[in-house]
Design a protein around this motif. Structure first.
Motif, PDB file in Angstrom:
ATOM      1  N   GLY A  46       0.846  -1.186   0.000  1.00 15.78           N
ATOM      2  CA  GLY A  46       0.000   0.000   0.000  1.00 15.78           C
ATOM      3  C   GLY A  46       0.881   1.235   0.000  1.00 15.78           C
ATOM      4  N   GLU A  47       0.667   2.101   0.977  1.00 12.34           N
ATOM      5  CA  GLU A  47       1.494   3.307   1.083  1.00 12.34           C
ATOM      6  C   GLU A  47       2.711   3.106   1.988  1.00 12.34           C
ATOM      7  OE1 GLU A  47      -0.713   6.833   2.035  1.00 12.34           O
ATOM      8  OE2 GLU A  47      -2.547   6.015   1.146  1.00 12.34           O
ATOM      9  N   ASP A  48       2.832   1.934   2.582  1.00 10.14           N
ATOM     10  CA  ASP A  48       3.932   1.663   3.513  1.00 10.14           C
ATOM     11  C   ASP A  48       5.117   1.034   2.802  1.00 10.14           C
ATOM     12  OD1 ASP A  48       2.268   2.591   5.493  1.00 10.14           O
ATOM     13  OD2 ASP A  48       1.712   0.589   6.223  1.00 10.14           O
ATOM     14  N   VAL A  49       6.283   1.241   3.389  1.00 11.90           N
ATOM     15  CA  VAL A  49       7.511   0.554   2.976  1.00 11.90           C
ATOM     16  C   VAL A  49       7.838  -0.470   4.054  1.00 11.90           C
ATOM     17  CG1 VAL A  49       9.967   0.779   2.499  1.00 11.90           C
ATOM     18  CG2 VAL A  49       8.397   2.574   1.778  1.00 11.90           C
ATOM     19  N   VAL A  50       8.020  -1.724   3.640  1.00  8.93           N
ATOM     20  CA  VAL A  50       8.349  -2.787   4.592  1.00  8.93           C
ATOM     21  C   VAL A  50       9.774  -3.254   4.334  1.00  8.93           C
ATOM     22  CG1 VAL A  50       7.751  -5.070   5.463  1.00  8.93           C
ATOM     23  CG2 VAL A  50       5.936  -3.510   4.707  1.00  8.93           C
ATOM     24  N   LEU A  51      10.606  -3.147   5.361  1.00  8.78           N
ATOM     25  CA  LEU A  51      11.976  -3.646   5.331  1.00  8.78           C
ATOM     26  C   LEU A  51      11.974  -4.995   6.034  1.00  8.78           C
ATOM     27  CD1 LEU A  51      15.052  -3.328   4.874  1.00  8.78           C
ATOM     28  CD2 LEU A  51      15.128  -2.041   7.029  1.00  8.78           C
ATOM     29  N   GLU A  52      12.319  -6.038   5.284  1.00  8.30           N
ATOM     30  CA  GLU A  52      12.159  -7.404   5.782  1.00  8.30           C
ATOM     31  C   GLU A  52      13.515  -8.076   5.941  1.00  8.30           C
ATOM     32  OE1 GLU A  52       8.814 -10.375   4.507  1.00  8.30           O
ATOM     33  OE2 GLU A  52      10.494 -10.624   3.116  1.00  8.30           O
ATOM     34  N   GLY A  53      13.751  -8.640   7.116  1.00 14.83           N
ATOM     35  CA  GLY A  53      15.000  -9.333   7.387  1.00 14.83           C
ATOM     36  C   GLY A  53      14.891 -10.811   7.125  1.00 14.83           C
ATOM     37  N   HIS A  54      15.999 -11.399   6.634  1.00 17.73           N
ATOM     38  CA  HIS A  54      16.043 -12.841   6.362  1.00 17.73           C
ATOM     39  C   HIS A  54      17.238 -13.513   7.035  1.00 17.73           C
ATOM     40  CE1 HIS A  54      13.625 -11.217   2.942  1.00 17.73           C
ATOM     41  NE2 HIS A  54      12.874 -12.246   3.265  1.00 17.73           N
ATOM     42  N   GLY A  55      17.740 -12.900   8.097  1.00 15.63           N
ATOM     43  CA  GLY A  55      18.815 -13.527   8.863  1.00 15.63           C
ATOM     44  C   GLY A  55      20.212 -13.084   8.493  1.00 15.63           C
ATOM     45  N   ASP A  56      20.349 -12.136   7.569  1.00 15.99           N
ATOM     46  CA  ASP A  56      21.665 -11.631   7.185  1.00 15.99           C
ATOM     47  C   ASP A  56      22.304 -10.899   8.359  1.00 15.99           C
ATOM     48  OD1 ASP A  56      23.876 -10.552   5.864  1.00 15.99           O
ATOM     49  OD2 ASP A  56      22.724  -8.925   4.972  1.00 15.99           O
ATOM     50  N   ALA A  57      23.566 -11.234   8.647  1.00 12.59           N
ATOM     51  CA  ALA A  57      24.266 -10.601   9.765  1.00 12.59           C
ATOM     52  C   ALA A  57      25.044  -9.361   9.352  1.00 12.59           C
ATOM     53  CB  ALA A  57      25.236 -11.601  10.397  1.00 12.59           C
ATOM     54  N   ARG A  58      25.100  -9.058   8.033  1.00 12.01           N
ATOM     55  CA  ARG A  58      26.087  -8.079   7.576  1.00 12.01           C
ATOM     56  C   ARG A  58      25.507  -6.844   6.905  1.00 12.01           C
ATOM     57  NH1 ARG A  58      29.124 -12.632   4.320  1.00 12.01           N
ATOM     58  NH2 ARG A  58      27.008 -13.464   4.383  1.00 12.01           N
ATOM     59  N   LEU A  59      24.199  -6.663   6.918  1.00 14.08           N
ATOM     60  CA  LEU A  59      23.590  -5.480   6.316  1.00 14.08           C
ATOM     61  C   LEU A  59      24.159  -4.221   6.977  1.00 14.08           C
ATOM     62  CD1 LEU A  59      21.374  -4.458   4.319  1.00 14.08           C
ATOM     63  CD2 LEU A  59      19.808  -4.480   6.292  1.00 14.08           C
TER      64      LEU A  59
END
Length: 472
Positions: free
Chosen positions: A96-109
């Motif tokens: 929709g109008e939101d931005v979703v930042l989704e994590g998948h277990g990465d340790a190095r972002l």
């Protein structure tokens, strides 16, 4: 074959009948550490024979030796670790109008200004290319259940980088950095600088020496910093809600790119429930929901790089994320699912269940226990696996790198000892492999517990290992 069966097939354990009295000489060296300290030490030769066995079946606190099992299980469970770690990369999507930042277990972002790979800026660029206005910025770490800290970790570690919270959405090692700078006049209040994520109660003065303390109660957004500073110093503090911090940083990056954010920073966690316990599920696998195609996704470097960092630098957060990642291969990503994978590996190695208990993946928990005999035989088993040599190469090298760079330098074991260290309150560990004078590779597991507050067992352990290497 169980470990007890393996030991039964070996000549007299504990090397008590060695004609050169090696075991007693080793024991005498360890006694020099002083009263109160409990030692456990098992050394195997390249045929699997125990040449030293001191308190081999005692259950001792392993501290960061726990990472031995977590990283080995990652090699065992996560497939090819030499290819880009795409499955773990963080992603953004528009909802929709939101931005979703989704994590998948990465340790190095990373959100560092000089980031060149696995960068939060890459995701911000993708959103800015599509939208000039968004509503909420949501940090979603629901891939794993919300278990930010493991059982048995001391509460006073929560505010430190050693005990920072674990989350599927991890940014900048979930650390908040504060730079403390002395007053140019050489006296008076010092200055502090940090991203404005938490509030700072600055009580630092300029002095002739640097002696800084900080305190933040769990859950508080206020940090009190006290003491004196003589030269610029950077503090690295733990973050309680990594998903919130990552979303907060993404909002700042979006705004810097001209994207107007009309809403708030929000988080999505997934509460732990009975389905996250493999015992409650009867060991049944967990059905994974279909993946949502993201707007953009980062591609981290090969996992072997992170496994090497985890062992050589003894990186607690990364070890905890590895435990959850192996737990999600067939489970939910819970601590219990990760422990089930470690247990399955140890069972395959022939290590009896009573010889170990783990409450986490990093060794910060005071609940963890291992027996030296079980660990030593497990270490030898790893070298019979396809991944064994690659895993051993991730361990610190005596006198060369990692947490062993200042130990064994200038000795016969410099560059010839590959082992994982471990340090916790009144607990010290060192386990791995060493090349003896004969050229034979010895596996060893060494633990010291209950040292007095002002005591250290390292010198005694190092001297004992040097003696064994010289004699064998």
């Amino acid at each position: 074959m169980t470990l007890s069966a393996v030991v039964a097939c070996v000549a007299t354990p504990a090397a008590a009948n060695e004609p050169d009295g090696l075991q007693e000489r080793v024991a005498e060296i360890l006694r020099r550490a002083g009263p109160g300290t409990r030692f456990g030490l098992v050394v195997l030769d390249d045929a699997g024979r125990e040449i030293v066995a001191i308190a081999p079946d005692d259950r001792l606190v392993p501290a960061s030796n726990t990472k031995i099992f977590t990283t080995a299980a990652a090699f065992d469970a996560l497939g090819d670790v030499t290819v880009p770690d795409a499955a773990a990369g963080a992603a953004v999507r528009l909802e929709g109008e939101d931005v979703v930042l989704e994590g998948h277990g990465d340790a190095r972002l990373s959100s560092a200004a000089d980031c060149v790979r696995d960068c939060l800026a890459t995701l911000a660029d993708a959103v800015a290319a599509r939208r000039r206005t968004v509503r909420n910025v949501v940090g979603d770490d629901s891939l794993f259940p919300d278990q930010r800290w493991s059982p048995g970790m001391s509460w006073n570690n929560i505010g430190t980088r050693s005990g920072t919270a674990t989350s599927a959405l991890t940014l900048d090692d979930n650390e908040w950095r504060v730079t403390v700078t002395p007053n140019p006049a050489g006296r008076g209040p010092a200055t502090v600088a940090a991203l404005p994520y938490l509030a700072i109660d600055n009580r630092i003065d300029t002095g002739t020496r640097t002696q800084i303390a900080y305190n933040r109660m769990p859950g508080s957004r206020m940090v009190r910093i006290t003491g004196t500073v003589a030269a610029a110093e950077t503090l690295r503090l733990g973050i309680d809600d990594p998903a919130d911090y990552a979303a907060w940083r993404l909002r700042a990056l979006l705004e810097a790119r001209g994207v107007r954010v009309t809403g708030a920073v929000q988080v999505r966690h997934r509460s732990l429930d009975a389905g996250d316990d493999p015992a409650a599920r009867g060991g049944a696998p967990v059905a994974q929901p279909p993946a949502v195609v993201p707007l953009a996704r980062t591609v981290p470097a090969p996992l072997i790089e992170d496994l090497t960092l985890t062992n050589k630098a003894s990186q607690n957060l990364h070890a905890e994320l590895l435990l959850r990642r192996i737990g999600r291969v067939t489970g939910s990503g819970s601590i219990a699912d990760g422990q089930a994978r470690v247990t399955a590996m140890l069972t395959q190695a022939g290590v009896e269940r009573w010889r170990y208990d783990f409450a986490d993946g990093s060794g910060m928990s005071s609940y963890n226990r291992v027996s030296p005999r079980g660990v030593a035989h497990f270490l030898r088993w790893t070298q019979m696996q396809d991944w064994g040599a690659s895993w051993r190469a991730t361990l610190p090298v005596g006198g060369i790198d990692g947490t062993l760079r200042r130990r064994f330098g200038g000795t016969a074991l410099a560059g010839k000892l590959f082992a994982k260290t471990g340090t916790l309150n009144a607990a010290s560990a060192l386990s791995g492999f060493m090349t003896a004078r004969s050229g034979r590779i010895l596996a060893f597991a060494s633990y010291a517990n209950d040292m007095p507050a002002d005591g250290s067992a390292n010198a005694a352990v190092d001297a004992a290992l040097l003696l064994i290497a010289r004699e064998r």
